[in-house]
Design a protein around this motif. Structure first.
Motif, PDB file in Angstrom:
ATOM      1  N   PHE A  62      42.636  42.282  32.538  1.00 15.23           N
ATOM      2  CA  PHE A  62      41.424  42.172  31.730  1.00 15.23           C
ATOM      3  C   PHE A  62      40.180  42.461  32.567  1.00 15.23           C
ATOM      4  CE2 PHE A  62      37.891  40.242  29.605  1.00 15.23           C
ATOM      5  CZ  PHE A  62      38.161  40.375  28.249  1.00 15.23           C
ATOM      6  N   LEU A  63      40.105  41.866  33.761  1.00 13.37           N
ATOM      7  CA  LEU A  63      38.933  42.065  34.606  1.00 13.37           C
ATOM      8  C   LEU A  63      38.797  43.526  35.044  1.00 13.37           C
ATOM      9  CD1 LEU A  63      39.029  38.860  36.845  1.00 13.37           C
ATOM     10  CD2 LEU A  63      37.390  39.388  35.027  1.00 13.37           C
ATOM     11  N   CYS A  64      39.922  44.152  35.380  1.00 11.74           N
ATOM     12  CA  CYS A  64      39.868  45.555  35.800  1.00 11.74           C
ATOM     13  C   CYS A  64      39.467  46.471  34.649  1.00 11.74           C
ATOM     14  CB  CYS A  64      41.219  45.978  36.376  1.00 11.74           C
ATOM     15  SG  CYS A  64      41.623  45.203  37.957  1.00 11.74           S
ATOM     16  N   VAL A  65      40.004  46.218  33.461  1.00 13.21           N
ATOM     17  CA  VAL A  65      39.614  47.016  32.295  1.00 13.21           C
ATOM     18  C   VAL A  65      38.151  46.780  31.959  1.00 13.21           C
ATOM     19  CG1 VAL A  65      39.986  47.333  29.812  1.00 13.21           C
ATOM     20  CG2 VAL A  65      41.946  47.133  31.350  1.00 13.21           C
ATOM     21  N   SER A  66      37.712  45.536  32.047  1.00 14.01           N
ATOM     22  CA  SER A  66      36.324  45.204  31.749  1.00 14.01           C
ATOM     23  C   SER A  66      35.364  45.874  32.723  1.00 14.01           C
ATOM     24  CB  SER A  66      36.136  43.681  31.787  1.00 14.01           C
ATOM     25  OG  SER A  66      34.805  43.326  31.498  1.00 14.01           O
ATOM     26  N   ALA A  67      35.740  45.904  34.006  1.00 12.60           N
ATOM     27  CA  ALA A  67      34.885  46.565  35.001  1.00 12.60           C
ATOM     28  C   ALA A  67      34.912  48.075  34.826  1.00 12.60           C
ATOM     29  CB  ALA A  67      35.336  46.178  36.403  1.00 12.60           C
ATOM     30  N   GLY A  72      31.962  44.319  30.964  1.00 12.96           N
ATOM     31  CA  GLY A  72      31.289  43.216  31.647  1.00 12.96           C
ATOM     32  C   GLY A  72      31.744  41.831  31.277  1.00 12.96           C
ATOM     33  N   LEU A  73      32.717  41.687  30.389  1.00 12.96           N
ATOM     34  CA  LEU A  73      33.228  40.357  30.045  1.00 12.96           C
ATOM     35  C   LEU A  73      34.156  39.870  31.149  1.00 12.96           C
ATOM     36  CD1 LEU A  73      34.028  40.980  26.269  1.00 12.96           C
ATOM     37  CD2 LEU A  73      32.070  39.746  27.204  1.00 12.96           C
ATOM     38  N   ASN A  74      34.180  38.574  31.376  1.00 11.73           N
ATOM     39  CA  ASN A  74      35.029  38.019  32.423  1.00 11.73           C
ATOM     40  C   ASN A  74      35.734  36.778  31.918  1.00 11.73           C
ATOM     41  OD1 ASN A  74      32.114  37.153  32.706  1.00 11.73           O
ATOM     42  ND2 ASN A  74      33.093  35.555  33.944  1.00 11.73           N
ATOM     43  N   THR A  75      37.033  36.719  32.177  1.00 13.18           N
ATOM     44  CA  THR A  75      37.845  35.588  31.725  1.00 13.18           C
ATOM     45  C   THR A  75      37.960  34.500  32.780  1.00 13.18           C
ATOM     46  OG1 THR A  75      39.807  36.801  32.474  1.00 13.18           O
ATOM     47  CG2 THR A  75      39.213  37.002  30.149  1.00 13.18           C
ATOM     48  N   VAL A  76      37.444  34.747  33.973  1.00 17.48           N
ATOM     49  CA  VAL A  76      37.382  33.738  35.037  1.00 17.48           C
ATOM     50  C   VAL A  76      36.013  33.851  35.684  1.00 17.48           C
ATOM     51  CG1 VAL A  76      39.882  33.811  35.469  1.00 17.48           C
ATOM     52  CG2 VAL A  76      38.347  35.285  36.794  1.00 17.48           C
ATOM     53  N   ASN A  77      35.644  32.848  36.430  1.00 23.43           N
ATOM     54  CA  ASN A  77      34.386  32.894  37.171  1.00 23.43           C
ATOM     55  C   ASN A  77      34.539  33.828  38.373  1.00 23.43           C
ATOM     56  OD1 ASN A  77      33.171  31.026  35.442  1.00 23.43           O
ATOM     57  ND2 ASN A  77      33.905  29.286  36.656  1.00 23.43           N
ATOM     58  N   LEU A  78      33.685  34.847  38.458  1.00 23.86           N
ATOM     59  CA  LEU A  78      33.809  35.827  39.530  1.00 23.86           C
ATOM     60  C   LEU A  78      33.492  35.224  40.892  1.00 23.86           C
ATOM     61  CD1 LEU A  78      32.226  39.014  37.900  1.00 23.86           C
ATOM     62  CD2 LEU A  78      34.551  38.123  37.735  1.00 23.86           C
ATOM     63  N   SER A  79      32.731  34.146  40.916  1.00 25.31           N
ATOM     64  CA  SER A  79      32.408  33.517  42.203  1.00 25.31           C
ATOM     65  C   SER A  79      33.631  32.904  42.861  1.00 25.31           C
ATOM     66  CB  SER A  79      31.334  32.445  42.004  1.00 25.31           C
ATOM     67  OG  SER A  79      31.812  31.413  41.154  1.00 25.31           O
ATOM     68  N   GLU A  80      34.699  32.644  42.088  1.00 25.02           N
ATOM     69  CA  GLU A  80      35.905  32.024  42.620  1.00 25.02           C
ATOM     70  C   GLU A  80      36.914  33.052  43.133  1.00 25.02           C
ATOM     71  OE1 GLU A  80      37.517  29.351  39.755  1.00 25.02           O
ATOM     72  OE2 GLU A  80      35.592  28.412  39.298  1.00 25.02           O
ATOM     73  N   LEU A  81      36.618  34.346  42.973  1.00 22.74           N
ATOM     74  CA  LEU A  81      37.500  35.383  43.490  1.00 22.74           C
ATOM     75  C   LEU A  81      37.265  35.562  44.979  1.00 22.74           C
ATOM     76  CD1 LEU A  81      36.998  38.059  40.670  1.00 22.74           C
ATOM     77  CD2 LEU A  81      38.802  36.327  40.808  1.00 22.74           C
ATOM     78  N   ASN A  82      38.261  36.135  45.657  1.00 17.04           N
ATOM     79  CA  ASN A  82      38.042  36.434  47.072  1.00 17.04           C
ATOM     80  C   ASN A  82      37.198  37.700  47.211  1.00 17.04           C
ATOM     81  OD1 ASN A  82      39.824  38.768  47.045  1.00 17.04           O
ATOM     82  ND2 ASN A  82      41.545  37.322  47.077  1.00 17.04           N
ATOM     83  N   MET A  88      36.675  45.125  44.680  1.00 18.14           N
ATOM     84  CA  MET A  88      37.410  45.985  43.755  1.00 18.14           C
ATOM     85  C   MET A  88      36.654  46.145  42.445  1.00 18.14           C
ATOM     86  SD  MET A  88      41.522  45.419  43.950  1.00 18.14           S
ATOM     87  CE  MET A  88      41.655  46.649  42.658  1.00 18.14           C
ATOM     88  N   LEU A  89      36.134  45.050  41.923  1.00 18.17           N
ATOM     89  CA  LEU A  89      35.343  45.139  40.693  1.00 18.17           C
ATOM     90  C   LEU A  89      34.084  45.972  40.923  1.00 18.17           C
ATOM     91  CD1 LEU A  89      35.607  41.454  39.362  1.00 18.17           C
ATOM     92  CD2 LEU A  89      36.978  43.433  38.705  1.00 18.17           C
ATOM     93  N   PHE A  90      33.467  45.804  42.074  1.00 17.66           N
ATOM     94  CA  PHE A  90      32.285  46.574  42.446  1.00 17.66           C
ATOM     95  C   PHE A  90      32.591  48.079  42.431  1.00 17.66           C
ATOM     96  CE2 PHE A  90      29.656  48.538  45.779  1.00 17.66           C
ATOM     97  CZ  PHE A  90      28.385  48.111  45.446  1.00 17.66           C
ATOM     98  N   THR A  91      33.756  48.455  42.962  1.00 16.05           N
ATOM     99  CA  THR A  91      34.150  49.868  43.007  1.00 16.05           C
ATOM    100  C   THR A  91      34.518  50.389  41.624  1.00 16.05           C
ATOM    101  OG1 THR A  91      34.986  49.521  45.254  1.00 16.05           O
ATOM    102  CG2 THR A  91      35.704  51.514  44.102  1.00 16.05           C
ATOM    103  N   ASN A 373      25.308  49.577  33.804  1.00 18.49           N
ATOM    104  CA  ASN A 373      25.306  48.855  32.533  1.00 18.49           C
ATOM    105  C   ASN A 373      26.596  48.075  32.312  1.00 18.49           C
ATOM    106  OD1 ASN A 373      23.062  50.306  30.155  1.00 18.49           O
ATOM    107  ND2 ASN A 373      22.971  50.531  32.354  1.00 18.49           N
ATOM    108  N   SER A 374      27.049  47.392  33.350  1.00 20.42           N
ATOM    109  CA  SER A 374      28.256  46.582  33.243  1.00 20.42           C
ATOM    110  C   SER A 374      27.956  45.167  32.768  1.00 20.42           C
ATOM    111  CB  SER A 374      28.974  46.528  34.596  1.00 20.42           C
ATOM    112  OG  SER A 374      30.024  45.588  34.574  1.00 20.42           O
ATOM    113  N   GLY A 375      26.959  44.516  33.370  1.00 17.96           N
ATOM    114  CA  GLY A 375      26.624  43.153  32.990  1.00 17.96           C
ATOM    115  C   GLY A 375      27.366  42.094  33.771  1.00 17.96           C
ATOM    116  N   MET A 376      28.303  42.517  34.622  1.00 19.99           N
ATOM    117  CA  MET A 376      29.006  41.542  35.459  1.00 19.99           C
ATOM    118  C   MET A 376      28.069  41.012  36.529  1.00 19.99           C
ATOM    119  SD  MET A 376      32.910  42.764  36.189  1.00 19.99           S
ATOM    120  CE  MET A 376      34.186  42.504  34.960  1.00 19.99           C
ATOM    121  N   SER A 377      28.208  39.720  36.834  1.00 20.83           N
ATOM    122  CA  SER A 377      27.426  39.082  37.881  1.00 20.83           C
ATOM    123  C   SER A 377      28.312  38.103  38.629  1.00 20.83           C
ATOM    124  CB  SER A 377      26.212  38.357  37.303  1.00 20.83           C
ATOM    125  OG  SER A 377      25.476  37.710  38.326  1.00 20.83           O
TER     126      SER A 377
END
Length: 733
Positions: A62-67, A72-82, A88-91, A373-377
């Motif tokens: 889901f996160l890879c498809v969203s990125a 830009g939707l996220n099913t987990v808090n991105l701050s908790e990822l390594n 990877m999401l940035f790329t 225009n992703s909206g991920m933070s």
């Protein structure tokens, strides 16, 4: 018997169901492959032993498809990822960018042009050597001298006989080898000296053509309308499940001729449509005997040499875009990353460290997410943590515009400024600079022949007006509808609310960030946001398809070659009949019953109807399936799992926006609390929504150069011309 035996028939059936190999199918394949491959790597990069979150494969996908789709939707808090998963999401955000994809297409087309030019050069060399050997043999037989002596003389003479040295008899014989339609006298209009009809097929047999070729011209007698499929065998419509032709395009649309190229051989003066009509000054690019420029930058009635010159202009324009587009893509993000990262590190470092993040990394991630225009933070609070950061809000607003709706506007301004500098400055004098100025002028006049996201002047002004109106509406609604909203009055002073409202207006249509919690806004404003997310892609995509060189062919609807007076009458007729949703006439209607003149507004209405029909059923189907799956949650908590919240989330995913109503107990998006099957359905919605903004498969700016496109362009001109002549006969009766 075939080697496959009993599997041959099933395999042939499956092959027929596969989509055709075109830009849209390749675009789908690229997004599916990258999303699935990166999901596997993302899931394998989990490091729960280091205190980071253990992400399931469903959430990884889901996160890879969203990125990748910039939803830009996220099913987990991105701050908790390594850090690796965050990178990877940035790329993926950059790899899924529309500018990145369009720039890659430009590079592919540039290489295709260069490859084609190499073939042309080799063909000309072979043709020149063949003519040289033929001339040497003739002189050997006529003089009886040794071939070596003649070869030496031929080398001295330059290997090619000069036209001035030809006798009168030779001139007459060379005239016999000239294509009839290119000769002077009655043959110029398609008749022989005896009054017989001349077809260009004879010219192709008589003369060996080298270089870029095109089919012989078909000429209609005045008062003759070509039948729809005269002499053409009836072909069974393809039965594949996926047409992949694009929104609004006919499933059977292609560049192949709709009728035989030489089905009509009666003559007319093909140069007549260009006389007395505003069709564009083709002479500013190259001299042309009978060519003219029709709607959407279609060049009609060009000779082979003129087509070659036109191809040269297109190649130089594509070569220019091949470095301008990547430079635009890199510089905006590089400067944005530096500006945003430095501001966060100097002014709000504690906000980033509260989530265990580096301030420089947070600022850079937000800049790239804003431009694409992703909206991920990376911050759990998204942009609500920077409600009073005016510099960051203004910078990210500019990045949001530069990377999406205003990209065609900014790019045209850049090209125009460069053209103005070349033509007005004395420092850029000389033949080389003049040629570059002509290339930029051609790109400004006919941008859709070269690039998908660069529009003509009129279309660009329309796009600018749409951006101002839509963003102004969002801004005004935010300020007006939230009057006496206690949830905002208690936290945001008036000056801060004005700035936050402007940022939210820029972000709600495509940016995906939220500077205030969406549930705290008035429900009327939330409904407006649903509408704005639904139509987020419309300004750019309608402009893109309406300026397509092959728009008529893709829709199966043809306009007429109208003069200025005819265009005025057509506009007057549209004003008298302002109905918005009217049935679009098909190509058969146009060629058999020319009762309506199709103005540009008609094509826009047709594109809007097609886009609305294409979008609605996907959202309805997804809502129906997800509500079935999430029925238990709806029954247990109807407030959080309300139908409106599901609609909001699905429309945000389909529009690839990223704004979410969230859930009260977590910082991730509302879809993070859904079941696995619902998340997978939303992945399909995001992928489908990412592709609704693509050009149709038959678009000059995504097709490789070739004779098939030229033949289609000439045929479109003939069809419009036939419609014009038919209307003239009807009005004369």
């Amino acid at each position: 018997m075939t080697p496959l035996g009993p599997l041959a028939r099933p395999l042939r059936f499956l092959r027929r169901q596969l989509p055709p190999m075109n830009f849209i199918s390749l675009h789908y394949a690229y997004f599916f492959a990258v999303s699935l491959g990166s999901a596997v790597v993302f899931w394998g990069a989990n490091t729960p032993s280091h205190g980071t979150l253990q992400v399931s494969f469903t959430d990884s996908l889901f996160l890879c498809v969203s990125a990748m789709t910039l939803a830009g939707l996220n099913t987990v808090n991105l701050s908790e990822l390594n850090t690796f998963q965050q990178f990877m999401l940035f790329t993926l955000i950059m790899l899924g960018s529309a500018i990145w994809v369009s720039g890659f297409v430009v590079l592919i087309r540039k290489q295709a042009f260069e490859k084609r030019f190499k073939v042309v050069v080799e063909e000309r060399k072979r043709h020149r050597r063949g003519r040289s050997r033929s001339g040497i043999g003739l002189r050997v037989r006529s003089t009886g001298r040794k071939s070596t002596d003649v070869t030496k003389e031929a080398e001295k003479e330059g290997d090619v006989p000069k036209p001035s040295s030809m006798s009168d008899g030779a001139k007459d014989s060379s005239r016999d080898l000239t294509p009839p339609a290119r000769r002077g006298g009655p043959e110029m209009n398609g008749f022989s000296a005896t009054g017989d009809v001349v077809d260009d097929t004879e010219s192709e047999v008589a003369v060996e053509r080298s270089g870029l070729t095109f089919a012989g011209d078909t000429r209609f007698a005045r008062g003759q309308v070509p039948p729809l499929n005269a002499g053409q065998p009836v072909r069974r419509r393809g039965s594949n499940l996926f047409t992949m032709q694009g929104v609004g395009a006919r499933p059977t649309s292609s560049l192949s001729p709709t009728s035989p190229t030489r089905a009509y051989t009666q003559s007319m003066d093909v140069a007549s449509p260009a006389t007395g009509k505003s069709k564009g000054d083709i002479g500013q690019y190259f001299p042309s005997v009978g060519g003219w420029i029709a709607r959407n930058s279609q060049f009609n009635n060009l000779s082979e040499q003129e087509r070659e010159k036109l191809g040269g202009y297109e190649y130089r324009a594509v070569s220019f875009l091949a470095w301008v587009v990547p430079a635009y893509f890199v510089l905006w993000q590089l400067l944005g990353c530096i500006g945003c990262a430095a501001w966060v590190a100097l002014n709000r470092p504690d906000t980033a460290r509260a989530n265990g993040l580096n301030p420089w990394w947070v600022g850079a991630f937000n800049a790239v997410s804003a431009f694409n225009n992703s909206g991920m933070s990376l911050l759990d609070a998204n942009m609500t943590a920077f409600q009073t950061g005016y510099y960051l809000l203004i910078t990210m607003s500019l990045l949001i515009l530069a990377g999406n709706t205003c990209y065609p506007i900014f790019l045209r301004v850049i090209v125009w400024c460069m053209w103005k500098a070349l033509t007005s400055s004395k420092y850029f004098a000389g033949e080389e600079w003049d040629e570059r100025a002509k290339t930029l002028r051609f790109l400004l006049d006919h941008p859709r022949r070269c690039y998908t996201n660069l529009f003509p002047s009129q279309h660009t002004w329309w796009l600018l007006a749409a951006v101002v109106v839509l963003n102004g509406t969002d801004w005004a609604a935010f300020e007006i509808l939230n009057i006496n909203n206690e949830a905002l009055d208690s936290t945001l002073p008036t000056n801060v609310r004005v700035m936050d409202g402007l940022f939210q207006a820029f972000a709600v249509r495509s940016g995906g960030f939220y500077v205030v919690a969406i549930p705290t806004l008035r429900i009327s404003l939330q409904v407006l946001y649903v509408v704005m997310m639904y139509i987020s892609v419309y300004p750019v995509v309608i402009t893109m398809r309406n300026s397509n060189v092959y728009e008529e062919r893709s829709l199966g609807i043809y306009a007429e070659d109208q003069d200025e007076e005819g265009e005025t009458e057509s506009m007057r007729a549209d004003q008298q009949n302002p109905g918005f949703l009217r049935r679009a006439l098909t190509i058969r209607d146009q060629l058999t019953n020319n009762t309506a003149r199709e103005s540009n507004s008609h094509f826009v209405r047709h594109q809007l109807r097609a886009q609305l029909a294409h979008d609605a059923w996907w959202i309805v189907l997804a809502l129906f399936l997800i509500m079935i799956i999430e029925n238990t949650e709806f029954v247990s908590n109807p407030t959080v799992y309300s139908v409106f919240n599901f609609i909001f989330e699905i429309v945000s995913a389909y529009g690839c926006v990223g704004i979410s109503v969230g859930v009260p107990w977590a910082a991730y998006s509302f879809c993070g609390s859904w079941r696995t099957l619902s998340k997978l359905i939303l992945c399909a919605v995001m992928l489908r929504g990412r592709h609704r903004g693509l050009p149709v498969a038959i678009d000059k700016a995504v097709l490789l150069p070739g004779e098939e496109g030229w033949e289609a362009e000439e045929e479109d001109g003939r069809i419009r011309l036939a419609r014009t002549m038919s209307r003239g006969r009807q009005e004369g009766v």
